[in-house]
Design a protein around this motif. Structure first.
Motif, PDB file in Angstrom:
ATOM      1  N   LYS A 269     -35.034  59.260 -12.133  1.00 26.83           N
ATOM      2  CA  LYS A 269     -34.389  58.304 -11.391  1.00 26.83           C
ATOM      3  C   LYS A 269     -33.886  57.271 -12.048  1.00 26.83           C
ATOM      4  N   ARG A 270     -35.128  56.671 -12.858  1.00 25.18           N
ATOM      5  CA  ARG A 270     -34.973  55.314 -13.341  1.00 25.18           C
ATOM      6  C   ARG A 270     -34.269  55.497 -14.782  1.00 25.18           C
TER       7      ARG A 270
ATOM      8  N   GLY B 182     -30.174  62.704 -12.291  1.00 25.78           N
ATOM      9  CA  GLY B 182     -31.270  61.879 -12.228  1.00 25.78           C
ATOM     10  C   GLY B 182     -31.430  61.281 -10.816  1.00 25.78           C
ATOM     11  N   LYS B 183     -30.354  61.082  -9.984  1.00 24.10           N
ATOM     12  CA  LYS B 183     -30.534  60.583  -8.657  1.00 24.10           C
ATOM     13  C   LYS B 183     -31.451  61.419  -7.627  1.00 24.10           C
ATOM     14  N   LYS B 184     -31.457  62.918  -7.985  1.00 22.23           N
ATOM     15  CA  LYS B 184     -32.171  63.692  -7.473  1.00 22.23           C
ATOM     16  C   LYS B 184     -33.704  64.029  -8.161  1.00 22.23           C
ATOM     17  N   GLY B 185     -33.922  63.021  -9.033  1.00 20.85           N
ATOM     18  CA  GLY B 185     -35.264  63.207  -9.785  1.00 20.85           C
ATOM     19  C   GLY B 185     -35.237  64.138 -11.042  1.00 20.85           C
TER      20      GLY B 185
ATOM     21  N   GLY C 123     -40.196  62.997 -11.736  1.00 25.03           N
ATOM     22  CA  GLY C 123     -38.896  62.593 -10.803  1.00 25.03           C
ATOM     23  C   GLY C 123     -38.742  61.144 -10.543  1.00 25.03           C
ATOM     24  N   GLN C 124     -39.571  60.159 -10.715  1.00 23.23           N
ATOM     25  CA  GLN C 124     -39.413  58.855 -10.721  1.00 23.23           C
ATOM     26  C   GLN C 124     -38.902  58.491 -11.789  1.00 23.23           C
TER      27      GLN C 124
END
Length: 92
Positions: A35-36, A43-46, A31-32
């Protein structure tokens, strides 16, 4: 109709996807990393795509989600959008 829930990371190149897969195998949090690095709005929600039906995603993506092992990161999977790392959480 079959449904599934999956996480994914979308990047432009196979090289990027393979580098992220190595990090995941070394224990980095999926998830991290999504996001990155993910180019997809999820991606904002993992990388969480939520629940979807068979046929809602492109075929190569669907094939992984509905046929491959659960809770395993698969990829890189090439689609017209780029390269995906896909982790299917469940399917019905």
């Amino acid at each position: 109709m079959a449904t599934a829930c999956a996480l994914h990371i979308l990047v432009k190149t196979e090289k990027e996807a393979k580098a992220l897969l190595i990090q995941i195998k070394k224990g980095k949090n999926f998830g991290q990393l999504a996001k990155r690095h993910s180019l997809c709005p999820s991606g904002k929600k993992g990388g969480d795509l939520g629940e979807f039906r068979r046929g809602q995603m492109v075929k190569a993506f669907d094939d992984v989600v509905f046929k491959k092992d659960l809770l395993t990161v698969h990829g890189p999977v090439k689609t017209r959008f780029g390269y995906h790392l896909i982790k299917t959480l469940y399917r019905n």
